[in-house]
Design a protein around this motif. Structure first.
Motif, mmCIF file in Angstrom:
data_model
loop_
_atom_site.group_PDB
_atom_site.id
_atom_site.type_symbol
_atom_site.label_atom_id
_atom_site.label_comp_id
_atom_site.label_asym_id
_atom_site.label_seq_id
_atom_site.Cartn_x
_atom_site.Cartn_y
_atom_site.Cartn_z
ATOM 1 N N THR A 43 0.831 -1.210 0.000
ATOM 2 C CA THR A 43 0.000 0.000 0.000
ATOM 3 C C THR A 43 0.869 1.265 0.000
ATOM 4 O O THR A 43 0.329 2.367 0.045
ATOM 5 N N ARG A 99 4.785 4.475 -5.395
ATOM 6 C CA ARG A 99 4.717 3.109 -5.898
ATOM 7 C C ARG A 99 6.106 2.489 -5.783
ATOM 8 O O ARG A 99 7.125 3.159 -5.922
ATOM 9 N N TYR A 186 -7.956 -4.023 -1.558
ATOM 10 C CA TYR A 186 -7.736 -2.663 -2.042
ATOM 11 C C TYR A 186 -7.482 -2.646 -3.539
ATOM 12 O O TYR A 186 -7.246 -3.677 -4.173
ATOM 13 N N SER A 187 -7.512 -1.440 -4.094
ATOM 14 C CA SER A 187 -7.166 -1.253 -5.485
ATOM 15 C C SER A 187 -6.750 0.213 -5.684
ATOM 16 O O SER A 187 -6.648 0.981 -4.719
ATOM 17 N N TYR A 188 -6.536 0.581 -6.965
ATOM 18 C CA TYR A 188 -6.094 1.921 -7.314
ATOM 19 C C TYR A 188 -7.209 2.652 -8.060
ATOM 20 O O TYR A 188 -7.932 2.053 -8.863
ATOM 21 N N THR A 212 -1.032 8.146 -4.233
ATOM 22 C CA THR A 212 0.277 7.634 -4.596
ATOM 23 C C THR A 212 0.770 8.406 -5.820
ATOM 24 O O THR A 212 0.552 9.606 -5.922
ATOM 25 N N VAL A 218 -4.639 4.872 -3.577
ATOM 26 C CA VAL A 218 -4.861 3.508 -3.112
ATOM 27 C C VAL A 218 -5.924 3.580 -2.016
ATOM 28 O O VAL A 218 -5.800 4.365 -1.065
#
Length: 400
Positions: A43, A99, A186-188, A212, A218
Motif C-alpha cells: 500500500t 509506488r 484494495y485497489s487503485y 500515490t 490507493v
C-alpha cells in the motif's frame, strides 16, 4: 571479497547497500529478479520517520519527482468523532506513498551511483561458512551455472519468506498466524479527491485512502483475518457496499472517480526473527514482518537499513569487531520494532471499542497536542510506550 553482500535489492536492501557504499565499503547486491520491478502487494505508505530518512540521504526530491506528493493531512474518522493532527518531531513533516517501482528505482540508482555492484538473475541457494561464521553466498545464475561470492557480512533483505534467514537458521519469535491479523482488500483509483491520509475506523473494519504517484489513489477496506472473505468475483460489490455503509462520504467521492487496476487482497502471518549472527544480519520484512494495518513496512525497512549499515560500518573499522557490532543490532532493532509489532497486532483484531477506548478518544478530542502524539505512534516519531504510558494517560484524562 566484498565487505558486504546484500541479498535482495528492493527498498531495505538497496538502502543498506547505498549507505555502506557511501561510507567507502565494497558492496554487492544480488537479486533473483530484474530490478527495479513492481511489488504488487504493497500500500506504499512511508510514514514520517521514513520520509525523514529519505530527506537525510538526499533522496526525497528524487522520489517526489516520480510524481509522488507529500502527504500532510491526517484524519481518523471514528463515526461521531474525527481526529485531525500531525505527528510531532518530524523534519519534513509529511508522509508519502510512492509506488514501489518508483521508490525502489530511486534507492537502487543511488546505490549504483555510490559504487554498489548489482548482479541480477541470481537465485540464492545457501550461505558459505567457515565454522559457524557466514563468509559469503552461493547460488545459480539464469543459465544454471554456479555463482559464489565472499564477504565479511551477508545482509538478508529478501522479504518475509527470506531464504537467507532459513539458511542461517534464524530463530523466530513473537509469531501470530494470519488468521489473528487483518485481511486487506484494495485497489487503485483515479479522480478521487482526498484530504491527505484518511482513516475510517469502525467495529471490525478499517477503511483507508491516500494518494500515490501521478494522481492515483490507493483505497482499501480491512477486516479481521478470521472473518468471511469476499469471493474473487464479488470483490467490487463487497467493496462498494462496505464504503456505502461505513464511509458514505468517501463512497461518494469514489463514485466520482474510477478504479483503474485489479483488486488486490491478502493476509500475512507476523513474526520477529533473530536479527544477526556471526557474519550475517537481516533487514526489513526478512527480520520483522508486521501486520499491514499500520502500513509500517517500508518505514521499518528504511529504519533497519539505517541502523544495520551504521553498525556494520562501525564493525568494519580497524580496532572494532564486526560480530560485536552486529550483536547490538538485535536489541536496538527490537526496542523499536517489537512494540510497533505488538501495537499493529492489537489493532489488527479490529475489536469493537471498549468503554476505556471510547473514553480515551473523547479525552483526546479537545487536546491537539495529544492527538498529534497519537499520530506520532504511527509516524514513528512517538513510541507506543511513551504514548500509552500510564502517566501520559493520566495527563490526557486530567486535561479533559
Amino acid at each position: 571479497m566484498y565487505d558486504a553482500i546484500v541479498v535482495g535489492g528492493r527498498c531495505g536492501g538497496a538502502a543498506t547497500a547505498l549507505l555502506l557504499a557511501r561510507q567507502g565499503h565494497k558492496v554487492l547486491i544480488v537479486d533473483q529478479a530484474t530490478l527495479p520491478s513492481d511489488v504488487r502487494l504493497s500500500t506504499h505508505l512511508i510514514w514520517h520517520a521514513g520520509v525523514d530518512l529519505l530527506h537525510e540521504w538526499g533522496l526525497l526530491e528524487a522520489v517526489q519527482e516520480t510524481g509522488c506528493p507529500l502527504l500532510t493531512g491526517f484524519s481518523l474518522d471514528l463515526g461521531e468523532l474525527a481526529l485531525r493532527g500531525q505527528p510531532p518531531g518530524s523534519t519534513v513533516g509529511a508522509a508519502m506513498a510512492p509506488r514501489r517501482l518508483a521508490l525502489d528505482k530511486v534507492l537502487l540508482d543511488a546505490a549504483l551511483a555510490a559504487g554498489v555492484e548489482l548482479r541480477q538473475g541470481v537465485t540464492f541457494e545457501d550461505v558459505l561458512k567457515d565454522g559457524d561464521r557466514v563468509t559469503g553466498i552461493r547460488g545459480r545464475l539464469q543459465d544454471g551455472s554456479a555463482f559464489t561470492a565472499h564477504a565479511k557480512v551477508v545482509v538478508g533483505a529478501d522479504g518475509t519468506h527470506s531464504r537467507v534467514a532459513r539458511a542461517v537458521g534464524a530463530d523466530t519469535y513473537n509469531e501470530s498466524p494470519k488468521e489473528a491479523g487483518s485481511f486487506n482488500l484494495y485497489s487503485y483509483f483515479t479522480g478521487v479527491k482526498l484530504d491527505g491520509v484518511e482513516f475510517f475506523s469502525r467495529p471490525e473494519r478499517m477503511i483507508y485512502a491516500w494518494e500515490t504517484n501521478d494522481g492515483r489513489s490507493v483505497i482499501g477496506v480491512i477486516q479481521p483475518g478470521g472473518a468471511p472473505r469476499p469471493a474473487r468475483d464479488n470483490m467490487e460489490a463487497h467493496f462498494q457496499s462496505e464504503l456505502a455503509a461505513l464511509a458514505p462520504g468517501l463512497a461518494s467521492r469514489v463514485q466520482n472517480g474510477r478504479r483503474d487496476d485489479e483488486w488486490l487482497s491478502g493476509a500475512i502471518a507476523t513474526f520477529c526473527r533473530q536479527a544477526a549472527g556471526p557474519g550475517w544480519c537481516l533487514v526489513g520484512d526478512a527480520g520483522v514482518t508486521m501486520d499491514p494495518i499500520t502500513a509500517a513496512g517500508i518505514s521499518n525497512a528504511l529504519r533497519d537499513a539505517d541502523l544495520a549499515a551504521a553498525l556494520i560500518h562501525e564493525g568494519l573499522q580497524a580496532g572494532h569487531s564486526l560480530d560485536d557490532s552486529l550483536a547490538n543490532y538485535q536489541a536496538r532493532r527490537d526496542a523499536v520494532s517489537v512494540p510497533l509489532l505488538q501495537f499493529a497486532q492489537e489493532m489488527a483484531k479490529l475489536a469493537p471499542p471498549t468503554e476505556d477506548v471510547f473514553k480515551l478518544f473523547m479525552a483526546l478530542a479537545s487536546n491537539q497536542e495529544q492527538i498529534d502524539n497519537y499520530y506520532g505512534v504511527f509516524g514513528q516519531t512517538v513510541t507506543p510506550m511513551a504514548f500509552f504510558d500510564p502517566a501520559n494517560m493520566a495527563k490526557i484524562f486530567a486535561a479533559a
